[in-house]
Design a protein around this motif. Structure first.
Motif, PDB file in Angstrom:
ATOM      1  N   PRO A 272       0.803  -1.230   0.000  1.00  0.00           N
ATOM      2  CA  PRO A 272       0.000   0.000   0.000  1.00  0.00           C
ATOM      3  C   PRO A 272       0.834   1.278   0.000  1.00  0.00           C
ATOM      4  O   PRO A 272       0.511   2.238  -0.715  1.00  0.00           O
ATOM      5  CB  PRO A 272      -0.833  -0.135   1.281  1.00  0.00           C
ATOM      6  CG  PRO A 272      -0.970  -1.604   1.478  1.00  0.00           C
ATOM      7  CD  PRO A 272       0.344  -2.174   1.040  1.00  0.00           C
ATOM      8  N   ALA A 273       1.915   1.302   0.789  1.00  0.00           N
ATOM      9  CA  ALA A 273       2.755   2.501   0.843  1.00  0.00           C
ATOM     10  C   ALA A 273       3.436   2.754  -0.496  1.00  0.00           C
ATOM     11  O   ALA A 273       3.645   3.909  -0.891  1.00  0.00           O
ATOM     12  CB  ALA A 273       3.801   2.362   1.947  1.00  0.00           C
ATOM     13  N   LEU A 274       3.793   1.695  -1.217  1.00  0.00           N
ATOM     14  CA  LEU A 274       4.391   1.870  -2.541  1.00  0.00           C
ATOM     15  C   LEU A 274       3.363   2.408  -3.521  1.00  0.00           C
ATOM     16  O   LEU A 274       3.667   3.296  -4.339  1.00  0.00           O
ATOM     17  CB  LEU A 274       4.948   0.538  -3.036  1.00  0.00           C
ATOM     18  CG  LEU A 274       6.262   0.069  -2.406  1.00  0.00           C
ATOM     19  CD1 LEU A 274       6.587  -1.352  -2.845  1.00  0.00           C
ATOM     20  CD2 LEU A 274       7.403   1.009  -2.779  1.00  0.00           C
ATOM     21  N   ARG A 275       2.158   1.886  -3.457  1.00  0.00           N
ATOM     22  CA  ARG A 275       1.113   2.367  -4.371  1.00  0.00           C
ATOM     23  C   ARG A 275       0.807   3.841  -4.126  1.00  0.00           C
ATOM     24  O   ARG A 275       0.495   4.587  -5.060  1.00  0.00           O
ATOM     25  CB  ARG A 275      -0.139   1.506  -4.203  1.00  0.00           C
ATOM     26  CG  ARG A 275       0.043   0.055  -4.690  1.00  0.00           C
ATOM     27  CD  ARG A 275      -1.270  -0.713  -4.674  1.00  0.00           C
ATOM     28  NE  ARG A 275      -1.097  -2.072  -5.183  1.00  0.00           N
ATOM     29  CZ  ARG A 275      -1.187  -3.172  -4.432  1.00  0.00           C
ATOM     30  NH1 ARG A 275      -1.470  -3.073  -3.138  1.00  0.00           N
ATOM     31  NH2 ARG A 275      -1.011  -4.358  -4.968  1.00  0.00           N
ATOM     32  N   GLU A 276       0.910   4.269  -2.866  1.00  0.00           N
ATOM     33  CA  GLU A 276       0.685   5.689  -2.556  1.00  0.00           C
ATOM     34  C   GLU A 276       1.712   6.576  -3.243  1.00  0.00           C
ATOM     35  O   GLU A 276       1.446   7.758  -3.520  1.00  0.00           O
ATOM     36  CB  GLU A 276       0.726   5.911  -1.041  1.00  0.00           C
ATOM     37  CG  GLU A 276      -0.484   5.349  -0.300  1.00  0.00           C
ATOM     38  CD  GLU A 276      -0.350   5.510   1.195  1.00  0.00           C
ATOM     39  OE1 GLU A 276       0.633   6.150   1.649  1.00  0.00           O
ATOM     40  OE2 GLU A 276      -1.220   4.991   1.930  1.00  0.00           O
ATOM     41  N   LEU A 277       2.891   6.022  -3.510  1.00  0.00           N
ATOM     42  CA  LEU A 277       3.938   6.771  -4.223  1.00  0.00           C
ATOM     43  C   LEU A 277       3.774   6.670  -5.739  1.00  0.00           C
ATOM     44  O   LEU A 277       4.603   7.195  -6.488  1.00  0.00           O
ATOM     45  CB  LEU A 277       5.324   6.244  -3.824  1.00  0.00           C
ATOM     46  CG  LEU A 277       5.852   6.635  -2.446  1.00  0.00           C
ATOM     47  CD1 LEU A 277       7.164   5.917  -2.171  1.00  0.00           C
ATOM     48  CD2 LEU A 277       6.032   8.136  -2.335  1.00  0.00           C
ATOM     49  N   GLY A 278       2.731   5.980  -6.187  1.00  0.00           N
ATOM     50  CA  GLY A 278       2.493   5.859  -7.617  1.00  0.00           C
ATOM     51  C   GLY A 278       3.141   4.658  -8.268  1.00  0.00           C
ATOM     52  O   GLY A 278       3.176   4.563  -9.506  1.00  0.00           O
ATOM     53  N   VAL A 279       3.657   3.733  -7.456  1.00  0.00           N
ATOM     54  CA  VAL A 279       4.306   2.543  -7.998  1.00  0.00           C
ATOM     55  C   VAL A 279       3.246   1.514  -8.378  1.00  0.00           C
ATOM     56  O   VAL A 279       2.400   1.145  -7.562  1.00  0.00           O
ATOM     57  CB  VAL A 279       5.289   1.927  -6.981  1.00  0.00           C
ATOM     58  CG1 VAL A 279       5.901   0.650  -7.539  1.00  0.00           C
ATOM     59  CG2 VAL A 279       6.376   2.931  -6.622  1.00  0.00           C
ATOM     60  N   THR A 280       3.281   1.029  -9.613  1.00  0.00           N
ATOM     61  CA  THR A 280       2.391  -0.045 -10.048  1.00  0.00           C
ATOM     62  C   THR A 280       2.899  -1.370  -9.492  1.00  0.00           C
ATOM     63  O   THR A 280       4.032  -1.782  -9.786  1.00  0.00           O
ATOM     64  CB  THR A 280       2.333  -0.125 -11.586  1.00  0.00           C
ATOM     65  OG1 THR A 280       1.808   1.107 -12.094  1.00  0.00           O
ATOM     66  CG2 THR A 280       1.450  -1.276 -12.031  1.00  0.00           C
TER      67      THR A 280
END
Length: 475
Positions: free
Chosen positions: A54-62
Protein backbone atom coordinates in the motif's frame (compact mmCIF):
# COMPACT_ATOMS: atom_id res chain seq x y z
CA UNK A 1 17.52 -18.34 -7.11
CA UNK A 2 20.95 -16.73 -7.28
CA UNK A 3 21.56 -13.79 -9.60
CA UNK A 4 25.26 -12.85 -9.84
CA UNK A 5 26.35 -9.35 -8.84
CA UNK A 6 27.58 -7.56 -11.98
CA UNK A 7 31.20 -6.42 -12.17
CA UNK A 8 30.04 -2.83 -12.64
CA UNK A 9 27.50 -1.51 -10.12
CA UNK A 10 25.62 1.42 -11.62
CA UNK A 11 23.96 4.10 -9.45
CA UNK A 12 20.17 3.94 -9.35
CA UNK A 13 19.68 6.94 -11.64
CA UNK A 14 21.49 5.05 -14.43
CA UNK A 15 19.36 1.90 -14.27
CA UNK A 16 16.52 3.25 -16.38
CA UNK A 17 13.05 1.90 -15.71
CA UNK A 18 13.36 -0.72 -12.95
CA UNK A 19 11.02 -3.64 -12.31
CA UNK A 20 11.11 -5.61 -9.04
CA UNK A 21 10.22 -9.31 -8.98
CA UNK A 22 9.12 -9.92 -5.39
CA UNK A 23 8.45 -6.24 -4.64
CA UNK A 24 6.27 -7.13 -1.65
CA UNK A 25 9.19 -8.37 0.42
CA UNK A 26 10.85 -6.24 3.08
CA UNK A 27 14.13 -5.90 1.18
CA UNK A 28 12.92 -5.17 -2.33
CA UNK A 29 10.07 -2.91 -1.22
CA UNK A 30 12.57 -0.72 0.65
CA UNK A 31 14.76 -0.29 -2.43
CA UNK A 32 11.73 0.41 -4.61
CA UNK A 33 10.40 2.98 -2.16
CA UNK A 34 13.67 4.92 -2.11
CA UNK A 35 13.92 4.90 -5.90
CA UNK A 36 10.29 6.02 -6.30
CA UNK A 37 10.76 8.79 -3.72
CA UNK A 38 13.68 10.04 -5.81
CA UNK A 39 11.44 10.22 -8.86
CA UNK A 40 12.85 7.18 -10.64
CA UNK A 41 10.53 4.91 -12.70
CA UNK A 42 9.62 1.78 -10.72
CA UNK A 43 7.18 -1.12 -11.13
CA UNK A 44 6.94 -4.51 -9.47
CA UNK A 45 5.19 -7.83 -9.05
CA UNK A 46 4.54 -10.22 -6.19
CA UNK A 47 2.44 -13.31 -5.64
CA UNK A 48 1.07 -11.87 -2.37
CA UNK A 49 -0.51 -8.54 -1.44
CA UNK A 50 1.90 -7.85 1.42
CA UNK A 51 1.72 -5.03 4.00
CA UNK A 52 4.53 -3.18 2.19
CA UNK A 53 2.58 -2.67 -1.03
CA UNK A 54 0.00 0.00 0.00
CA UNK A 55 2.75 2.50 0.84
CA UNK A 56 4.39 1.87 -2.54
CA UNK A 57 1.11 2.37 -4.37
CA UNK A 58 0.68 5.69 -2.56
CA UNK A 59 3.94 6.77 -4.22
CA UNK A 60 2.49 5.86 -7.62
CA UNK A 61 4.31 2.54 -8.00
CA UNK A 62 2.39 -0.04 -10.05
CA UNK A 63 2.46 -3.28 -8.03
CA UNK A 64 1.08 -6.27 -9.93
CA UNK A 65 -0.27 -9.36 -8.16
CA UNK A 66 0.95 -12.54 -9.77
CA UNK A 67 3.75 -13.00 -12.28
CA UNK A 68 3.29 -12.40 -16.01
CA UNK A 69 5.82 -11.49 -18.73
CA UNK A 70 3.67 -8.49 -19.65
CA UNK A 71 4.35 -6.94 -16.24
CA UNK A 72 7.91 -6.11 -17.31
CA UNK A 73 6.58 -3.38 -19.61
CA UNK A 74 9.46 -1.21 -20.86
CA UNK A 75 11.83 -2.16 -18.02
CA UNK A 76 15.56 -1.74 -18.56
CA UNK A 77 16.60 -3.33 -15.26
CA UNK A 78 15.01 -6.14 -13.24
CA UNK A 79 15.78 -6.67 -9.53
CA UNK A 80 15.00 -10.21 -8.42
CA UNK A 81 14.23 -11.63 -4.97
CA UNK A 82 16.24 -14.68 -3.87
CA UNK A 83 12.90 -16.44 -3.31
CA UNK A 84 12.11 -16.40 -7.06
CA UNK A 85 12.32 -19.67 -8.97
CA UNK A 86 14.29 -20.12 -12.18
CA UNK A 87 11.03 -20.77 -14.06
CA UNK A 88 9.38 -17.55 -12.85
CA UNK A 89 7.76 -16.23 -16.06
CA UNK A 90 9.06 -12.71 -15.51
CA UNK A 91 12.61 -13.95 -14.94
CA UNK A 92 12.35 -16.07 -18.08
CA UNK A 93 11.09 -13.08 -20.09
CA UNK A 94 13.78 -10.75 -18.72
CA UNK A 95 16.46 -13.20 -19.80
CA UNK A 96 14.86 -13.64 -23.21
CA UNK A 97 14.93 -9.87 -23.71
CA UNK A 98 18.49 -9.52 -22.43
CA UNK A 99 17.53 -7.10 -19.65
CA UNK A 100 19.90 -6.17 -16.87
CA UNK A 101 19.25 -8.61 -13.96
CA UNK A 102 20.28 -7.65 -10.44
CA UNK A 103 20.06 -9.44 -7.12
CA UNK A 104 18.68 -7.53 -4.12
CA UNK A 105 22.20 -6.68 -2.92
CA UNK A 106 23.10 -4.93 -6.18
CA UNK A 107 19.77 -3.08 -6.17
CA UNK A 108 20.46 -1.77 -2.68
CA UNK A 109 24.03 -0.86 -3.63
CA UNK A 110 22.61 1.16 -6.54
CA UNK A 111 20.54 3.40 -4.25
CA UNK A 112 23.47 3.72 -1.82
CA UNK A 113 25.78 5.19 -4.47
CA UNK A 114 27.33 8.52 -3.48
CA UNK A 115 26.32 8.34 0.20
CA UNK A 116 28.06 7.47 3.47
CA UNK A 117 26.68 4.04 4.24
CA UNK A 118 26.14 2.98 7.85
CA UNK A 119 25.55 -0.77 7.68
CA UNK A 120 24.06 -2.90 10.44
CA UNK A 121 25.05 -6.57 10.30
CA UNK A 122 24.98 -9.59 12.58
CA UNK A 123 23.29 -12.95 12.97
CA UNK A 124 20.55 -11.49 15.15
CA UNK A 125 19.16 -8.04 15.89
CA UNK A 126 19.84 -6.36 12.55
CA UNK A 127 16.35 -4.99 12.00
CA UNK A 128 15.92 -3.66 15.53
CA UNK A 129 19.40 -2.11 15.60
CA UNK A 130 18.88 -0.49 12.20
CA UNK A 131 15.61 0.96 13.50
CA UNK A 132 17.24 2.16 16.72
CA UNK A 133 20.08 3.83 14.82
CA UNK A 134 17.66 5.52 12.43
CA UNK A 135 15.50 6.80 15.29
CA UNK A 136 18.54 8.08 17.18
CA UNK A 137 19.93 9.94 14.15
CA UNK A 138 16.56 11.49 13.31
CA UNK A 139 16.24 12.79 16.89
CA UNK A 140 19.77 14.19 16.64
CA UNK A 141 18.85 16.29 13.61
CA UNK A 142 20.13 14.06 10.81
CA UNK A 143 18.01 13.26 7.76
CA UNK A 144 19.32 9.87 6.64
CA UNK A 145 18.04 7.62 3.93
CA UNK A 146 17.23 4.30 5.58
CA UNK A 147 16.29 0.77 4.56
CA UNK A 148 15.08 -1.54 7.33
CA UNK A 149 13.90 -5.14 7.21
CA UNK A 150 10.69 -4.25 9.02
CA UNK A 151 8.29 -1.37 9.43
CA UNK A 152 9.39 1.33 11.90
CA UNK A 153 6.40 1.95 14.15
CA UNK A 154 7.41 5.61 14.46
CA UNK A 155 7.14 6.26 10.71
CA UNK A 156 4.95 3.40 9.49
CA UNK A 157 7.51 2.71 6.76
CA UNK A 158 10.48 0.42 6.15
CA UNK A 159 12.41 2.97 4.08
CA UNK A 160 12.65 6.67 3.29
CA UNK A 161 14.79 8.83 1.04
CA UNK A 162 16.59 11.34 3.27
CA UNK A 163 18.10 14.71 2.45
CA UNK A 164 21.65 14.33 3.80
CA UNK A 165 24.53 12.04 2.84
CA UNK A 166 23.93 9.32 5.44
CA UNK A 167 22.40 5.98 4.41
CA UNK A 168 21.43 3.57 7.21
CA UNK A 169 21.02 0.05 5.89
CA UNK A 170 20.33 -3.39 7.27
CA UNK A 171 23.10 -5.53 5.81
CA UNK A 172 22.02 -9.13 5.32
CA UNK A 173 24.64 -11.86 5.46
CA UNK A 174 22.32 -14.77 4.56
CA UNK A 175 23.32 -14.82 0.88
CA UNK A 176 26.49 -12.73 1.11
CA UNK A 177 24.68 -9.50 0.20
CA UNK A 178 26.57 -7.49 2.83
CA UNK A 179 29.84 -8.01 0.98
CA UNK A 180 28.62 -5.73 -1.83
CA UNK A 181 27.91 -2.48 0.03
CA UNK A 182 31.34 -0.95 0.81
CA UNK A 183 30.11 0.95 3.90
CA UNK A 184 31.78 3.85 5.65
CA UNK A 185 31.01 2.34 9.04
CA UNK A 186 29.22 -0.71 10.39
CA UNK A 187 27.69 -2.29 13.46
CA UNK A 188 28.00 -6.04 14.03
CA UNK A 189 25.64 -7.17 16.77
CA UNK A 190 26.80 -10.78 17.01
CA UNK A 191 28.26 -13.61 14.93
CA UNK A 192 26.78 -17.06 15.46
CA UNK A 193 26.40 -19.84 12.91
CA UNK A 194 23.33 -19.53 10.67
CA UNK A 195 22.41 -19.81 6.98
CA UNK A 196 24.64 -22.84 6.60
CA UNK A 197 22.58 -23.81 3.55
CA UNK A 198 24.48 -20.99 1.84
CA UNK A 199 27.81 -20.90 3.68
CA UNK A 200 28.30 -24.62 4.22
CA UNK A 201 30.33 -24.45 7.44
CA UNK A 202 30.45 -22.33 10.57
CA UNK A 203 34.02 -21.38 9.70
CA UNK A 204 32.96 -20.03 6.31
CA UNK A 205 30.11 -18.10 7.90
CA UNK A 206 32.43 -16.44 10.42
CA UNK A 207 34.99 -15.70 7.73
CA UNK A 208 32.30 -13.81 5.82
CA UNK A 209 32.13 -11.28 8.65
CA UNK A 210 35.89 -10.78 8.53
CA UNK A 211 35.52 -10.24 4.79
CA UNK A 212 32.70 -7.77 5.48
CA UNK A 213 34.88 -5.76 7.89
CA UNK A 214 37.54 -5.60 5.21
CA UNK A 215 35.09 -3.82 2.86
CA UNK A 216 34.75 -0.80 5.21
CA UNK A 217 36.36 2.52 4.33
CA UNK A 218 39.85 2.69 5.78
CA UNK A 219 38.91 5.98 7.44
CA UNK A 220 35.66 4.46 8.69
CA UNK A 221 35.00 2.41 11.81
CA UNK A 222 33.40 -0.73 13.17
CA UNK A 223 31.16 -1.15 16.26
CA UNK A 224 30.99 -4.65 17.78
CA UNK A 225 29.14 -6.06 20.78
CA UNK A 226 31.97 -7.62 22.78
CA UNK A 227 29.55 -9.60 24.99
CA UNK A 228 29.14 -11.92 22.00
CA UNK A 229 32.08 -14.26 21.43
CA UNK A 230 31.88 -14.11 17.65
CA UNK A 231 31.60 -10.31 17.50
CA UNK A 232 34.43 -9.96 20.05
CA UNK A 233 36.67 -12.12 17.86
CA UNK A 234 35.74 -9.98 14.87
CA UNK A 235 36.62 -6.81 16.81
CA UNK A 236 40.03 -8.22 17.66
CA UNK A 237 40.83 -9.17 14.07
CA UNK A 238 39.56 -5.83 12.73
CA UNK A 239 41.76 -3.91 15.17
CA UNK A 240 44.73 -6.06 14.22
CA UNK A 241 44.06 -5.12 10.59
CA UNK A 242 44.18 -1.42 11.49
CA UNK A 243 40.46 -0.63 11.41
CA UNK A 244 39.14 1.67 14.11
CA UNK A 245 36.92 -0.54 16.25
CA UNK A 246 34.58 0.40 19.09
CA UNK A 247 33.37 -2.31 21.48
CA UNK A 248 30.11 -2.14 23.41
CA UNK A 249 28.49 -4.35 26.02
CA UNK A 250 28.29 -5.08 29.72
CA UNK A 251 31.74 -6.67 29.78
CA UNK A 252 34.69 -5.04 31.49
CA UNK A 253 36.97 -3.37 28.98
CA UNK A 254 34.26 -2.34 26.52
CA UNK A 255 34.69 1.15 25.10
CA UNK A 256 31.02 1.91 25.81
CA UNK A 257 29.49 -0.05 28.69
CA UNK A 258 25.97 -0.73 29.88
CA UNK A 259 26.08 -0.62 33.69
CA UNK A 260 23.38 -1.58 36.21
CA UNK A 261 20.76 -2.73 33.70
CA UNK A 262 17.16 -2.85 34.92
CA UNK A 263 14.28 -4.63 33.16
CA UNK A 264 10.76 -3.71 34.24
CA UNK A 265 7.73 -4.88 32.32
CA UNK A 266 8.02 -3.66 28.75
CA UNK A 267 10.88 -1.24 29.49
CA UNK A 268 14.61 -1.43 30.14
CA UNK A 269 17.32 0.98 31.20
CA UNK A 270 21.00 1.23 32.16
CA UNK A 271 23.77 3.72 32.87
CA UNK A 272 26.18 4.34 30.01
CA UNK A 273 29.87 4.55 30.86
CA UNK A 274 32.75 5.50 28.55
CA UNK A 275 36.34 5.53 29.72
CA UNK A 276 35.27 5.46 33.35
CA UNK A 277 32.93 8.44 32.89
CA UNK A 278 29.18 8.07 33.41
CA UNK A 279 27.56 9.70 30.36
CA UNK A 280 24.01 9.33 31.62
CA UNK A 281 21.03 7.01 31.46
CA UNK A 282 19.77 5.05 28.46
CA UNK A 283 16.06 4.19 28.61
CA UNK A 284 14.11 2.03 26.17
CA UNK A 285 10.40 1.45 25.69
CA UNK A 286 11.13 -2.14 24.63
CA UNK A 287 12.09 -5.04 26.91
CA UNK A 288 15.06 -7.38 26.96
CA UNK A 289 18.83 -7.36 27.46
CA UNK A 290 19.52 -8.01 23.76
CA UNK A 291 17.60 -4.87 22.78
CA UNK A 292 19.53 -2.83 25.34
CA UNK A 293 22.79 -3.98 23.76
CA UNK A 294 21.45 -3.19 20.29
CA UNK A 295 20.65 0.35 21.48
CA UNK A 296 24.12 0.69 22.98
CA UNK A 297 25.67 -0.17 19.59
CA UNK A 298 23.47 2.42 17.86
CA UNK A 299 24.45 4.98 20.51
CA UNK A 300 28.15 4.23 19.98
CA UNK A 301 27.84 4.81 16.25
CA UNK A 302 25.93 8.06 16.73
CA UNK A 303 28.51 9.36 19.20
CA UNK A 304 31.39 8.46 16.89
CA UNK A 305 29.66 10.38 14.08
CA UNK A 306 29.65 13.46 16.30
CA UNK A 307 26.04 13.63 17.48
CA UNK A 308 25.22 14.52 21.10
CA UNK A 309 24.51 11.93 23.77
CA UNK A 310 21.36 13.71 24.94
CA UNK A 311 19.83 13.86 21.46
CA UNK A 312 20.72 10.27 20.66
CA UNK A 313 19.29 8.79 23.86
CA UNK A 314 16.14 10.85 23.35
CA UNK A 315 15.67 9.16 19.98
CA UNK A 316 16.41 5.75 21.45
CA UNK A 317 13.92 6.32 24.28
CA UNK A 318 11.24 7.14 21.72
CA UNK A 319 11.83 4.00 19.70
CA UNK A 320 8.81 1.73 20.01
CA UNK A 321 10.02 -1.08 17.81
CA UNK A 322 9.71 -2.40 14.30
CA UNK A 323 7.01 -4.64 12.95
CA UNK A 324 7.43 -8.28 13.98
CA UNK A 325 10.00 -7.57 16.72
CA UNK A 326 8.14 -8.18 20.01
CA UNK A 327 5.21 -6.33 18.45
CA UNK A 328 2.06 -6.06 20.56
CA UNK A 329 -0.83 -7.18 18.36
CA UNK A 330 -3.56 -6.51 20.91
CA UNK A 331 -5.30 -7.67 24.08
CA UNK A 332 -8.51 -9.61 24.58
CA UNK A 333 -10.05 -11.39 27.58
CA UNK A 334 -7.09 -10.30 29.69
CA UNK A 335 -4.60 -11.95 27.33
CA UNK A 336 -1.91 -9.94 25.53
CA UNK A 337 -0.75 -11.20 22.14
CA UNK A 338 2.72 -10.41 20.78
CA UNK A 339 4.44 -11.35 17.54
CA UNK A 340 8.15 -11.67 16.84
CA UNK A 341 10.41 -12.69 13.97
CA UNK A 342 12.71 -14.93 16.04
CA UNK A 343 13.60 -18.11 14.14
CA UNK A 344 17.10 -19.04 15.39
CA UNK A 345 17.68 -20.67 18.81
CA UNK A 346 19.52 -17.62 20.17
CA UNK A 347 16.76 -15.27 18.97
CA UNK A 348 14.11 -17.52 20.51
CA UNK A 349 15.93 -17.51 23.86
CA UNK A 350 16.32 -13.72 23.79
CA UNK A 351 12.68 -13.05 23.00
CA UNK A 352 11.43 -15.50 25.63
CA UNK A 353 13.63 -13.76 28.20
CA UNK A 354 12.11 -10.42 27.17
CA UNK A 355 8.60 -11.89 27.26
CA UNK A 356 9.16 -13.09 30.82
CA UNK A 357 9.61 -9.51 31.96
CA UNK A 358 6.31 -8.64 30.29
CA UNK A 359 4.15 -11.52 31.48
CA UNK A 360 4.63 -10.99 35.21
CA UNK A 361 2.63 -13.58 37.19
CA UNK A 362 0.89 -15.02 34.13
CA UNK A 363 1.86 -17.88 31.84
CA UNK A 364 3.82 -17.59 28.61
CA UNK A 365 2.10 -19.41 25.74
CA UNK A 366 4.25 -19.65 22.60
CA UNK A 367 3.48 -20.68 19.03
CA UNK A 368 6.63 -21.36 17.01
CA UNK A 369 6.88 -21.94 13.27
CA UNK A 370 10.27 -23.34 12.18
CA UNK A 371 11.63 -21.49 9.15
CA UNK A 372 13.34 -23.39 6.32
CA UNK A 373 13.96 -27.12 6.12
CA UNK A 374 17.73 -26.64 6.11
CA UNK A 375 17.71 -24.52 9.27
CA UNK A 376 15.34 -26.91 11.06
CA UNK A 377 17.51 -29.89 10.12
CA UNK A 378 20.57 -28.23 11.65
CA UNK A 379 19.09 -26.35 14.61
CA UNK A 380 15.74 -28.08 15.28
CA UNK A 381 16.83 -29.66 18.55
CA UNK A 382 18.28 -26.37 19.81
CA UNK A 383 15.08 -24.55 18.81
CA UNK A 384 13.07 -26.96 20.93
CA UNK A 385 15.43 -26.62 23.88
CA UNK A 386 15.14 -22.82 23.74
CA UNK A 387 11.34 -23.05 23.70
CA UNK A 388 11.53 -24.79 27.08
CA UNK A 389 11.62 -21.32 28.67
CA UNK A 390 7.89 -20.98 27.90
CA UNK A 391 5.04 -22.50 29.92
CA UNK A 392 3.00 -23.78 26.98
CA UNK A 393 4.33 -24.42 23.46
CA UNK A 394 2.57 -25.08 20.17
CA UNK A 395 4.88 -25.99 17.29
CA UNK A 396 3.71 -25.57 13.69
CA UNK A 397 5.07 -27.33 10.65
CA UNK A 398 8.10 -25.96 8.81
CA UNK A 399 7.60 -22.83 6.71
CA UNK A 400 9.23 -23.81 3.43
CA UNK A 401 9.94 -20.40 1.86
CA UNK A 402 12.42 -21.02 -0.98
CA UNK A 403 13.00 -24.72 -0.20
CA UNK A 404 11.19 -27.97 -0.95
CA UNK A 405 9.59 -30.09 1.76
CA UNK A 406 11.45 -32.99 3.37
CA UNK A 407 9.19 -35.54 5.10
CA UNK A 408 12.02 -36.32 7.52
CA UNK A 409 12.22 -32.69 8.72
CA UNK A 410 8.99 -31.36 10.21
CA UNK A 411 7.91 -29.35 13.22
CA UNK A 412 7.74 -32.63 15.14
CA UNK A 413 11.55 -32.54 15.32
CA UNK A 414 11.34 -29.27 17.25
CA UNK A 415 8.36 -30.24 19.41
CA UNK A 416 10.07 -33.45 20.47
CA UNK A 417 13.03 -31.48 21.83
CA UNK A 418 11.01 -29.08 24.04
CA UNK A 419 11.90 -29.93 27.68
CA UNK A 420 8.36 -29.55 29.05
CA UNK A 421 5.77 -32.15 30.12
CA UNK A 422 3.92 -33.61 27.13
CA UNK A 423 0.64 -31.90 28.03
CA UNK A 424 2.33 -28.51 27.74
CA UNK A 425 3.70 -29.13 24.24
CA UNK A 426 1.75 -29.78 21.05
CA UNK A 427 2.77 -30.28 17.45
CA UNK A 428 -0.06 -28.87 15.29
CA UNK A 429 0.77 -29.19 11.58
CA UNK A 430 -2.65 -27.85 10.51
CA UNK A 431 -2.06 -24.08 10.37
CA UNK A 432 -5.76 -23.22 10.66
CA UNK A 433 -6.09 -25.27 13.85
CA UNK A 434 -3.39 -23.32 15.70
CA UNK A 435 -5.42 -20.22 16.74
CA UNK A 436 -7.98 -22.36 18.59
CA UNK A 437 -5.18 -24.35 20.24
CA UNK A 438 -3.57 -21.15 21.53
CA UNK A 439 -6.85 -19.59 22.65
CA UNK A 440 -7.71 -22.75 24.59
CA UNK A 441 -4.39 -22.67 26.45
CA UNK A 442 -4.44 -18.95 27.34
CA UNK A 443 -5.96 -17.56 30.54
CA UNK A 444 -6.43 -13.97 31.79
CA UNK A 445 -3.03 -12.50 32.67
CA UNK A 446 -1.18 -14.69 30.17
CA UNK A 447 0.90 -13.62 27.19
CA UNK A 448 0.61 -15.39 23.83
CA UNK A 449 3.73 -14.99 21.70
CA UNK A 450 3.89 -16.06 18.05
CA UNK A 451 7.44 -16.69 16.84
CA UNK A 452 8.92 -17.29 13.40
CA UNK A 453 9.88 -15.68 10.11
CA UNK A 454 6.98 -17.06 8.07
CA UNK A 455 3.19 -17.00 8.03
CA UNK A 456 2.93 -17.45 11.81
CA UNK A 457 2.58 -13.65 11.98
CA UNK A 458 -0.97 -14.08 10.67
CA UNK A 459 -2.09 -15.96 13.78
CA UNK A 460 -2.15 -13.13 16.33
CA UNK A 461 -5.30 -11.37 15.05
CA UNK A 462 -7.09 -14.72 14.76
CA UNK A 463 -6.22 -15.63 18.35
CA UNK A 464 -7.49 -12.24 19.55
CA UNK A 465 -10.75 -12.74 17.67
CA UNK A 466 -11.30 -16.14 19.28
CA UNK A 467 -10.52 -14.75 22.72
CA UNK A 468 -13.03 -11.93 22.23
CA UNK A 469 -15.68 -14.38 21.04
CA UNK A 470 -15.06 -16.55 24.09
CA UNK A 471 -15.32 -13.59 26.44
CA UNK A 472 -18.55 -12.42 24.78
CA UNK A 473 -20.04 -15.91 25.01
CA UNK A 474 -19.22 -16.12 28.72
CA UNK A 475 -21.19 -12.94 29.49
Amino acid sequence: MRIPVPDELLPADQLGSTHFIGIGGAGLSAIARIMAARGLPVTGSDDQDTPFLPALRELGVTCHLGYDPAHLGDADTVVVTTAAREDNPEVVEARRRGLRLLPRSAGLAAVMAGQRVLAVAGTHGKTTTTGLLTSALLAAGAHPTYAVGGVLTATGRNADAGSDDLFVAEADESDGAFLVYRPHAAIVTNVEADHLDNWGTEEAYRQAFDDFAATLDRDGFLVCCADDEGAAALAASARAAGLETITVGESEGCDLRAVDPVFEGSTSRCRVVRGGRDLGELRLAIPGRHYLLDALAALAMGLRLGFSFDDLVLGLAGFTGTGRRMELKGEAAGVRVYDSYAHHPVEIAGDLQAARSIVGEGQLVVAFQPHLVSRTRIFGTQMGEALGAADEVVVLDVYLAREDADPAVTGALVAGAVPLPSGQVAYVPDFDAVPAELAARARPGDVVLTLGAGSVTQLGPRVLELLREGADGAR
